[in-house]
Design an enzyme around this catalytic site. Sequence first.
Site, PDB file in Angstrom:
ATOM      1  N   HIS A 168       0.935  -1.354  -0.248  1.00  0.00           N
ATOM      2  CA  HIS A 168       0.204   0.250  -0.085  1.00  0.00           C
ATOM      3  C   HIS A 168       0.693   1.951   0.033  1.00  0.00           C
ATOM      4  O   HIS A 168       1.623   1.192   1.195  1.00  0.00           O
ATOM      5  CB  HIS A 168      -0.862   0.422   1.235  1.00  0.00           C
ATOM      6  CG  HIS A 168      -1.495   0.961   1.255  1.00  0.00           C
ATOM      7  ND1 HIS A 168      -1.769   2.289   2.388  1.00  0.00           N
ATOM      8  CD2 HIS A 168      -2.858   1.431   0.556  1.00  0.00           C
ATOM      9  CE1 HIS A 168      -2.545   3.119   2.082  1.00  0.00           C
ATOM     10  NE2 HIS A 168      -3.296   2.935   1.233  1.00  0.00           N
ATOM     11  N   ARG A 169       0.698   2.201  -0.846  1.00  0.00           N
ATOM     12  CA  ARG A 169       1.720   3.317  -1.415  1.00  0.00           C
ATOM     13  C   ARG A 169       2.907   2.539  -0.964  1.00  0.00           C
ATOM     14  O   ARG A 169       4.240   3.047  -0.623  1.00  0.00           O
ATOM     15  CB  ARG A 169       1.627   4.471  -0.056  1.00  0.00           C
ATOM     16  CG  ARG A 169       0.267   4.543  -0.188  1.00  0.00           C
ATOM     17  CD  ARG A 169      -0.784   5.826   0.688  1.00  0.00           C
ATOM     18  NE  ARG A 169      -2.233   5.703   1.210  1.00  0.00           N
ATOM     19  CZ  ARG A 169      -2.068   6.560   2.335  1.00  0.00           C
ATOM     20  NH1 ARG A 169      -1.452   7.681   2.485  1.00  0.00           N
ATOM     21  NH2 ARG A 169      -3.485   6.494   2.554  1.00  0.00           N
TER      22      ARG A 169
ATOM     23  N   GLU B  34       0.641  -0.145  -4.713  1.00  0.00           N
ATOM     24  CA  GLU B  34       0.138   0.214  -5.238  1.00  0.00           C
ATOM     25  C   GLU B  34       0.565   1.449  -5.581  1.00  0.00           C
ATOM     26  O   GLU B  34       1.602   2.206  -5.073  1.00  0.00           O
ATOM     27  CB  GLU B  34      -0.905   0.510  -4.155  1.00  0.00           C
ATOM     28  CG  GLU B  34      -1.541   1.574  -4.911  1.00  0.00           C
ATOM     29  CD  GLU B  34      -2.619   2.569  -3.702  1.00  0.00           C
ATOM     30  OE1 GLU B  34      -1.873   2.329  -2.657  1.00  0.00           O
ATOM     31  OE2 GLU B  34      -3.657   2.211  -3.553  1.00  0.00           O
TER      32      GLU B  34
ATOM     33  N   ASP C 176      -1.631   5.920  -6.371  1.00  0.00           N
ATOM     34  CA  ASP C 176      -2.370   6.903  -6.602  1.00  0.00           C
ATOM     35  C   ASP C 176      -2.637   7.451  -7.482  1.00  0.00           C
ATOM     36  O   ASP C 176      -0.482   7.811  -7.460  1.00  0.00           O
ATOM     37  CB  ASP C 176      -2.565   6.920  -4.792  1.00  0.00           C
ATOM     38  CG  ASP C 176      -3.383   5.966  -3.949  1.00  0.00           C
ATOM     39  OD1 ASP C 176      -3.969   5.287  -4.269  1.00  0.00           O
ATOM     40  OD2 ASP C 176      -2.434   6.279  -2.880  1.00  0.00           O
TER      41      ASP C 176
ATOM     42  N   HIS D 229      -0.653  10.150  -2.759  1.00  0.00           N
ATOM     43  CA  HIS D 229      -1.957   9.701  -2.670  1.00  0.00           C
ATOM     44  C   HIS D 229      -2.947  11.441  -2.054  1.00  0.00           C
ATOM     45  O   HIS D 229      -4.385  10.264  -2.454  1.00  0.00           O
ATOM     46  CB  HIS D 229      -1.794   9.342  -1.484  1.00  0.00           C
ATOM     47  CG  HIS D 229      -3.170   9.182  -0.243  1.00  0.00           C
ATOM     48  ND1 HIS D 229      -3.824  10.151   0.369  1.00  0.00           N
ATOM     49  CD2 HIS D 229      -4.300   7.780  -0.567  1.00  0.00           C
ATOM     50  CE1 HIS D 229      -5.235   9.255   1.023  1.00  0.00           C
ATOM     51  NE2 HIS D 229      -5.369   7.774   0.662  1.00  0.00           N
TER      52      HIS D 229
ATOM     53  N   GLU E  51      -4.522   2.844  -8.370  1.00  0.00           N
ATOM     54  CA  GLU E  51      -5.560   3.690  -8.032  1.00  0.00           C
ATOM     55  C   GLU E  51      -5.842   5.523  -8.671  1.00  0.00           C
ATOM     56  O   GLU E  51      -5.284   5.652  -8.921  1.00  0.00           O
ATOM     57  CB  GLU E  51      -6.042   4.340  -7.099  1.00  0.00           C
ATOM     58  CG  GLU E  51      -7.534   4.290  -6.046  1.00  0.00           C
ATOM     59  CD  GLU E  51      -7.550   4.983  -5.147  1.00  0.00           C
ATOM     60  OE1 GLU E  51      -7.160   4.459  -3.805  1.00  0.00           O
ATOM     61  OE2 GLU E  51      -8.326   5.800  -4.131  1.00  0.00           O
TER      62      GLU E  51
ATOM     63  N   GLN F  99      -7.618   0.040  -9.536  1.00  0.00           N
ATOM     64  CA  GLN F  99      -8.904   0.459  -8.544  1.00  0.00           C
ATOM     65  C   GLN F  99      -9.662   1.826  -8.973  1.00  0.00           C
ATOM     66  O   GLN F  99      -8.627   2.831  -8.938  1.00  0.00           O
ATOM     67  CB  GLN F  99      -8.494   0.287  -6.949  1.00  0.00           C
ATOM     68  CG  GLN F  99      -6.995   1.068  -6.861  1.00  0.00           C
ATOM     69  CD  GLN F  99      -6.215   0.678  -5.744  1.00  0.00           C
ATOM     70  OE1 GLN F  99      -7.032   0.320  -4.666  1.00  0.00           O
ATOM     71  NE2 GLN F  99      -5.071   1.002  -5.970  1.00  0.00           N
TER      72      GLN F  99
HETATM   73  O1  G3P Z   1      -6.716   2.268  -2.549  1.00  0.00           O
HETATM   74  C1  G3P Z   1      -7.052   0.881  -1.159  1.00  0.00           C
HETATM   75  C2  G3P Z   1      -6.817   1.897  -0.213  1.00  0.00           C
HETATM   76  O2  G3P Z   1      -5.581   2.350  -1.038  1.00  0.00           O
HETATM   77  C3  G3P Z   1      -7.708   2.608  -0.092  1.00  0.00           C
HETATM   78  O3  G3P Z   1      -7.071   3.617   0.754  1.00  0.00           O
HETATM   79  O4  G3P Z   1      -7.391   6.270   0.986  1.00  0.00           O
HETATM   80  O5  G3P Z   1      -5.170   4.463   1.263  1.00  0.00           O
HETATM   81  O6  G3P Z   1      -6.085   4.978  -1.111  1.00  0.00           O
HETATM   82  P1  G3P Z   1      -6.446   4.565   0.370  1.00  0.00           P
HETATM   83 CA    CA Z   2      -5.092   3.857  -2.458  1.00  0.00          CA
END
Ligand code: G3P
Ligand code: CA
Length: 312
Positions: free
Chosen positions: A5-6, A32, A34, A47, A135, A174
């Site tokens: 995540h990130r 991931e 964003d 993000h 994302e 996503q």
């Molecule tokens: O994309 C899944 C999760 O990352 C969603 O929350 O705010 O960290 O992008 P956020």
């Molecule tokens: Ca995300």
Amino acid sequence: MLVAHRGASAYAPEHTLASYQLAIEQEADFVEQDLQMTKDGHLICAHDAELSRTTDVAELFPDRATSRDPEGSGAPKRGWFAIDFTLEEIKRLDAGSWFNRANSFAARDSYKGQRVPTLEEAMKAIGDRAGLYIEMKHYEFYKSRGKDMAVALAAALKAAGYDKSDRREKVFIQSFSRASLLRMREVAPTYARVQLLPMDDAGRREATSRVTIALAREVAGYARGAGPSKQMIAGPESIETFHAAGLLVHPYTFRGSTTAVSRRPLDERQSNGSTLRQNIISEIERFIDYGIDGGFTDYPDLWREAIKRKAN
Ligand code: G3P
Ligand code: CA
């Protein structure tokens, strides 16, 4: 399936090449990104639409703050938004020093001066060592500024060769925005889409914050998977509801009681008497027992540890 995540964002500044590299070293299956968009139409990995949490934009460009409302909340916020800066300007920002200041126990000299990567740079750095779990953020906001993120994303993926039949499965797209996924289906239908939940489309948030058969069937009409918040998952029955509709389930975000802005050392005792490390691993194990297909974590190494423990 482990989605970093990130990047490995508990250990390195989120959405930097350092964070993506560490995620790969910690054996992430997918990394991931964003996405935000610049004034001159580039896709960058960040993000927040507003850049001051994770960069020194406020110090470098003190007179460039504007008021904007990327969430469509009706309450614009003042700040330094990616959409107001060219890529050349964004490339001057330091995207790593904030992490060292916020997390002295994890600080590294090499994080100072890390840059905000473009999607293209992220794809090049990751290569075939992991998949991309991308994302689309604030789709409607960028659309209102004349920029179609889905079109830009499809073009970037094609330019990097991800449209080829043997590489398509290395990509998930996503979004919290149903509208953006439907647009992606129009412009590049071959990539697997994942609907994050609750949706952020106007008027849908409340009804899509509970797992129901109707919601699962709706999402299965245009997506390969659902990405619910952990809080939506009551137990194995929630996962089964998605599975019955034919969806993969990838909940977010496994990081214990920490947040992106507030980390704690892993050996610190929590209120239940266990260490943060033990609590994060236990939570991942619990969700694996529920039957998830994968998930997002800031701690890829602990996800691997949980999988190992389950195998023993
Ligand atoms: O994309 C899944 C999760 O990352 C969603 O929350 O705010 O960290 O992008 P956020
Ligand atoms: Ca995300």
